[in-house]
Design a protein around this motif. Structure first.
Motif, PDB file in Angstrom:
ATOM      1  N   ARG A   1       2.669 -23.796  70.220  1.00 48.18           N
ATOM      2  CA  ARG A   1       4.103 -23.596  70.368  1.00 48.18           C
ATOM      3  C   ARG A   1       4.726 -23.422  68.998  1.00 48.18           C
ATOM      4  N   LEU A   2       5.240 -22.238  68.734  1.00 49.11           N
ATOM      5  CA  LEU A   2       5.921 -21.964  67.471  1.00 49.11           C
ATOM      6  C   LEU A   2       7.403 -22.255  67.649  1.00 49.11           C
ATOM      7  N   GLN A   3       7.907 -23.153  66.827  1.00 47.33           N
ATOM      8  CA  GLN A   3       9.317 -23.537  66.897  1.00 47.33           C
ATOM      9  C   GLN A   3       9.981 -23.124  65.588  1.00 47.33           C
ATOM     10  N   VAL A   4      10.810 -22.117  65.653  1.00 48.36           N
ATOM     11  CA  VAL A   4      11.490 -21.633  64.457  1.00 48.36           C
ATOM     12  C   VAL A   4      12.866 -22.270  64.391  1.00 48.36           C
ATOM     13  N   GLN A   5      13.115 -22.937  63.287  1.00 47.81           N
ATOM     14  CA  GLN A   5      14.376 -23.664  63.112  1.00 47.81           C
ATOM     15  C   GLN A   5      15.274 -22.942  62.122  1.00 47.81           C
ATOM     16  N   PRO A   6      16.580 -23.002  62.353  1.00 49.53           N
ATOM     17  CA  PRO A   6      17.503 -22.311  61.427  1.00 49.53           C
ATOM     18  C   PRO A   6      17.595 -23.033  60.088  1.00 49.53           C
TER      19      PRO A   6
END
Lengths: 115, 114
Positions: A110-115
């Motif tokens: 699971r790739l979680q891209v955060q701002p």
């Protein structure tokens, strides 16, 4: 029989940072290798595939992967991720020698891209 | 471009009931695969058909059966449903030309057994 290991179940990363999702496979014979992406409540979409030839494969959405036969790896990379890349990524293999065309998937990252 | 169509998209059934999932492959695709993806799990191959005949079998329970029809659409029949059958069921299709190289997936049918 072949198997696929995705070493990271989750990868958090900040937007515009590079990312690498790791995939190792086990097979006594040559395999075809794939990366699929799955957005929430969606089907699986092919990102890229390695069949033969050049070990560096470029796919959609700026992703690329490198096949390393000696390390039996097929890691997925992107130099700069976007929020929209947040999804589940599956590495998969198939066995061209057997004629069995079904895919064997890894457990997903699971790739979680955060701002 | 036409994609793989699965119906229904969502299905709720009670234990011990039966369910039928349908898959319409991309036109001119003659091979259909069924996969089951449990919650938080990777897709597991169930069964595949090539030219209307079963071509490969994976971890499909005996309570499940499937077939491919003359128009190449496929149906997965599931009987005596159990709570553990709750999952996302994917269908994928491919052509002889893309043998072993690419399968196109549908959006899936989410089956919930209560």
């Amino acid at each position: 029989a072949q198997s696929v290991t995705q070493l990271d179940s989750q990868v958090p990363v900040f937007e515009e940072a590079p990312v690498e999702l790791r995939c190792n496979y086990s097979s006594s014979v040559s395999v075809y290798l794939f990366w699929y992406v799955q957005y929430p409540n969606q089907g699986l979409q092919l990102l890229l595939k390695y069949l033969s030839g050049s070990t560096l494969v470029k796919g959609i959405n700026g992703f690329e992967a490198e096949f390393n036969k000696s390390q039996t790896s097929f890691h997925l990379r992107k130099p700069s991720v976007h929020i929209s890349d947040t999804a589940e990524y599956f590495c998969a293999v198939s066995r061209p020698d057997t004629g069995r065309r079904a895919l064997t998937f890894g457990s997903g990252t699971r790739l979680q891209v955060q701002p | 471009a036409a994609g793989v169509i699965q119906s229904p998209r969502h299905l709720i059934k009670e234990k011990r009931e039966t369910a039928t999932l349908k898959c319409y492959p991309i036109p001119r695709h003659d091979t259909v695969y069924w996969y089951q993806q449990g919650p938080g799990q990777d897709p597991q191959f169930l069964i595949s058909f090539y030219e209307k005949m079963q071509s490969d079998k994976g971890s499909i329970p005996d309570r499940f059966s499937a077939q491919q029809f003359s128009d190449y659409h496929s149906e997965l029949n599931m009987s005596s449903l159990e709570l553990g059958d709750s999952a996302l069921y994917f269908c994928a299709s491919s052509t002889p030309d893309s043998m072993n190289t690419e399968a196109f997936f549908g959006q899936g049918t989410r089956l919930t057994v209560v």
